[in-house]
Write a protein that holds these residues in place. Structure first.
Motif, mmCIF file in Angstrom:
data_model
loop_
_atom_site.group_PDB
_atom_site.id
_atom_site.type_symbol
_atom_site.label_atom_id
_atom_site.label_comp_id
_atom_site.label_asym_id
_atom_site.label_seq_id
_atom_site.Cartn_x
_atom_site.Cartn_y
_atom_site.Cartn_z
ATOM 1 N N THR A 125 0.848 -1.207 0.000
ATOM 2 C CA THR A 125 0.000 0.000 0.000
ATOM 3 C C THR A 125 0.877 1.248 0.000
ATOM 4 O O THR A 125 0.622 2.221 -0.703
ATOM 5 C CB THR A 125 -0.909 0.013 1.258
ATOM 6 N N VAL A 126 1.936 1.194 0.803
ATOM 7 C CA VAL A 126 2.868 2.327 0.881
ATOM 8 C C VAL A 126 3.588 2.507 -0.452
ATOM 9 O O VAL A 126 3.733 3.641 -0.955
ATOM 10 C CB VAL A 126 3.886 2.083 2.037
ATOM 11 N N LEU A 127 4.031 1.424 -1.049
ATOM 12 C CA LEU A 127 4.769 1.524 -2.325
ATOM 13 C C LEU A 127 3.879 2.140 -3.406
ATOM 14 O O LEU A 127 4.327 2.951 -4.211
ATOM 15 C CB LEU A 127 5.272 0.144 -2.751
ATOM 16 N N GLU A 128 2.590 1.759 -3.370
ATOM 17 C CA GLU A 128 1.653 2.339 -4.345
ATOM 18 C C GLU A 128 1.477 3.838 -4.086
ATOM 19 O O GLU A 128 1.482 4.655 -4.996
ATOM 20 C CB GLU A 128 0.317 1.606 -4.208
ATOM 21 N N TRP A 129 1.348 4.203 -2.804
ATOM 22 C CA TRP A 129 1.204 5.615 -2.427
ATOM 23 C C TRP A 129 2.418 6.431 -2.863
ATOM 24 O O TRP A 129 2.322 7.582 -3.252
ATOM 25 C CB TRP A 129 1.017 5.690 -0.901
ATOM 26 N N MET A 130 3.593 5.780 -2.797
ATOM 27 C CA MET A 130 4.842 6.455 -3.210
ATOM 28 C C MET A 130 4.997 6.521 -4.732
ATOM 29 O O MET A 130 5.968 7.072 -5.212
ATOM 30 C CB MET A 130 6.046 5.701 -2.646
#
Ligand code: SF4
Length: 397
Positions: A125-130
Motif C-alpha cells: 500500500t505504501v509503495l503504491e502511495w509512493m
C-alpha cells in the motif's frame, strides 16, 4: 591532481515518485544511445583525463533503466578517458523491477561490484502511495538475483516518517530489510518538497506529515535494530557492516575532490564547486553543439570551507575537533546525550601544536544536527572575527 571519484548522473525514471524532487527525465523508453553518446562527448572535455578512479557511482534518476548493455557502455566510455582501479568501488543505483539474472550478469561483467537498491518499504500500500514501480515481492527477488549473479555488496534504501494514515509498520519494514542481509542500509526521513505530488496532497489537506515524535522514534528504532544486527551507524543516514561503508559517499564527507558528469551533476576540485545544467534536453543540446554543460559554480571561501568541514564532521562518526570556549557548550551536549567527547588529540596547525578533544554526535544528537551545527558555526565565526584582530597563536577554522 586528477580526481579519484566520479559521479555519473543518469536522469531517467519510468514515472515520478510521489515524494521526489530530483532532477529526472521521465521516459517510457530510455534513450540509451543518445545518453551514452552525450556522456562520451562530456567526458571528452577532460573531467577525468589522467585519473585512476577509486570510486565510480552511477546515481539518478534510475541508472538501472539503462539496462545491462547501457551500463556497460557508460563504463566503457569512462575507461576511454580514465583508469578504473582494479579494487575500485563501482556502484549503480537500481530499482528492484530492473533487476534480473541477465542484467546482473551484464553489470558484473562491466565492472559493477555494488548495487544500491531502492526498496523504500515492504508494504505494498505504501509503495503504491509512493508511486513506486515495484511491489514488495520484487525487492526480495532482486536481492536474490544480485547475490546469485555474484555481487555481494548490496545497499538498501528505506524511507521513514511516513504520514500516519498509511499505518506503515516501520519496525516490520526494518526487520524485513535485515532479513535480506544487506551489507549497507541508507535511511531517509520523508520531507514534503515543493512541486512534488505529496506537496500538492498536503496543500489540499489530503495528507498530514508524520510528527516529530514519530520521526525521532523511528530513527532511534532503526539505530538500535541495525546496531544489534552488527551495523555501524557511520553517518547520520547510513549504516554499514564492517568495511562496507560507501567509499564514494565517504569521499564527499571528507571534502575530497570529485568529478561529476551528466545533467545536474556536481564536481568539486578542492576549491570550486561546479554543477551542470539540470534539464536533460538542454544537457544533450549543448553537447550536440560541443558547448560546455556548466550551469553554475561557486568558489568556496575559507569561511564556507570551515562551515562545511564542521557540518561534515558532525554528520559522520569521524566527528570534529573542538576546543576553547566550545568545550563548555559541547560538554552540555554530552550531558544531554547529544554527543560524546573523545580523548584529547594533539593537532598541528600553522606550526603550533594544540590539544583538542573530538566531538562525535550520538543518534539523539543527529536528530538535532542542523541546529547544533549552526550553533557551533556561529560560535566559530564570532571567534574567527575576533581572532583576526588578536593575532592568535592558533585558530579553530
Ligand atoms: S526512482 Fe528515484 S529518482 Fe526516480 S522518481 Fe523515484 S525517487 Fe525520484
Amino acid at each position: 591532481m586528477p580526481p579519484s571519484h566520479l559521479y555519473v548522473h543518469v536522469p531517467f525514471c519510468a514515472r515520478r515518485c510521489s515524494y521526489c524532487d530530483f532532477s529526472i527525465a521521465v521516459r517510457s523508453r530510455t534513450p540509451v544511445d543518445e545518453y551514452t553518446n552525450a556522456l562520451r562527448t562530456e567526458l571528452a572535455f577532460g573531467a577525468v583525463d589522467g585519473s585512476t578512479l577509486d570510486t565510480v557511482y552511477l546515481g539518478g534518476g534510475t541508472p538501472s533503466r539503462l539496462g545491462g548493455v547501457g551500463v556497460a557502455n557508460v563504463l566503457s566510455a569512462i575507461r576511454e578517458r580514465a583508469q578504473i582501479a582494479s579494487n575500485a568501488e563501482v556502484t549503480i543505483e537500481a530499482n528492484p523491477d530492473d533487476v534480473n539474472d541477465i542484467s546482473v550478469a551484464q553489470w558484473l561483467a562491466a565492472g559493477v561490484n555494488r548495487i544500491s537498491l531502492g526498496a523504500q518499504s515492504f508494504d505494498d500500500t505504501v509503495l503504491e502511495w509512493m508511486h513506486r514501480t515495484h511491489d514488495s515481492s520484487q525487492i526480495g527477488r532482486a536481492v536474490k538475483a544480485i547475490r546469485r549473479g555474484g555481487i555481494e555488496n548490496v545497499s538498501l534504501d528505506l524511507i521513514f516518517a511516513l504520514p500516519a494514515h498509511l499505518n506503515r509498520n516501520w519496525k516490520k519494514d526494518v526487520q524485513r530489510a535485515l532479513e535480506l542481509t544487506p551489507s549497507h542500509v541508507s535511511l531517509y526521513g520523508l520531507t514534503v518538497e515543493a512541486h512534488t505530488p505529496i506537496a500538492r496532497w498536503a496543500d489540499r489537506g489530503a495528507i498530514v506529515e508524520g510528527s516529530e515524535t514519530q520521526y525521532e522514534e523511528e530513527f532511534l528504532y532503526a539505530h538500535e535494530a541495525m546496531y544489534a544486527a552488527g551495523f555501524d551507524h557511520y553517518e547520520v543516514s547510513n549504516f554499514s557492516l564492517p568495511a562496507k561503508a560507501s567509499r564514494h559517499n565517504s569521499a564527499y564527507w571528507t571534502g575530497a575532490p570529485y568529478a561529476g558528469v551528466g545533467p545536474s551533476a556536481h564536481s568539486f576540485d578542492g576549491a570550486v564547486r561546479r554543477w551542470n545544467v539540470a534539464a536533460y534536453a538542454e544537457w544533450v543540446r549543448r553537447l550536440s553543439n560541443s558547448e560546455p554543460t556548466i550551469g553554475g559554480e561557486e568558489t568556496l571561501t575559507d569561511e564556507n570551507r570551515g562551515v562545511e568541514e564542521e557540518y561534515l564532521g558532525l554528520r559522520t562518526r569521524r566527528g570534529l575537533e573542538v576546543g576553547g570556549s566550545e568545550l563548555s557548550v559541547t560538554e552540555l551536549w554530552e550531558t544531554a546525550g547529544w554527543g560524546e567527547l573523545d580523548k584529547p588529540q594533539t593537532v598541528a596547525h600553522n606550526g603550533h601544536e594544540s590539544v583538542f578533544p573530538r566531538l562525535r554526535l550520538t543518534p539523539t544528537g543527529w536528530l538535532r544536527l542542523d541546529s547544533l551545527a549552526a550553533d557551533l558555526a556561529a560560535r566559530r565565526s564570532n571567534r574567527a572575527t575576533a581572532a583576526l584582530s588578536a593575532t592568535p597563536s592558533h585558530c579553530y577554522i
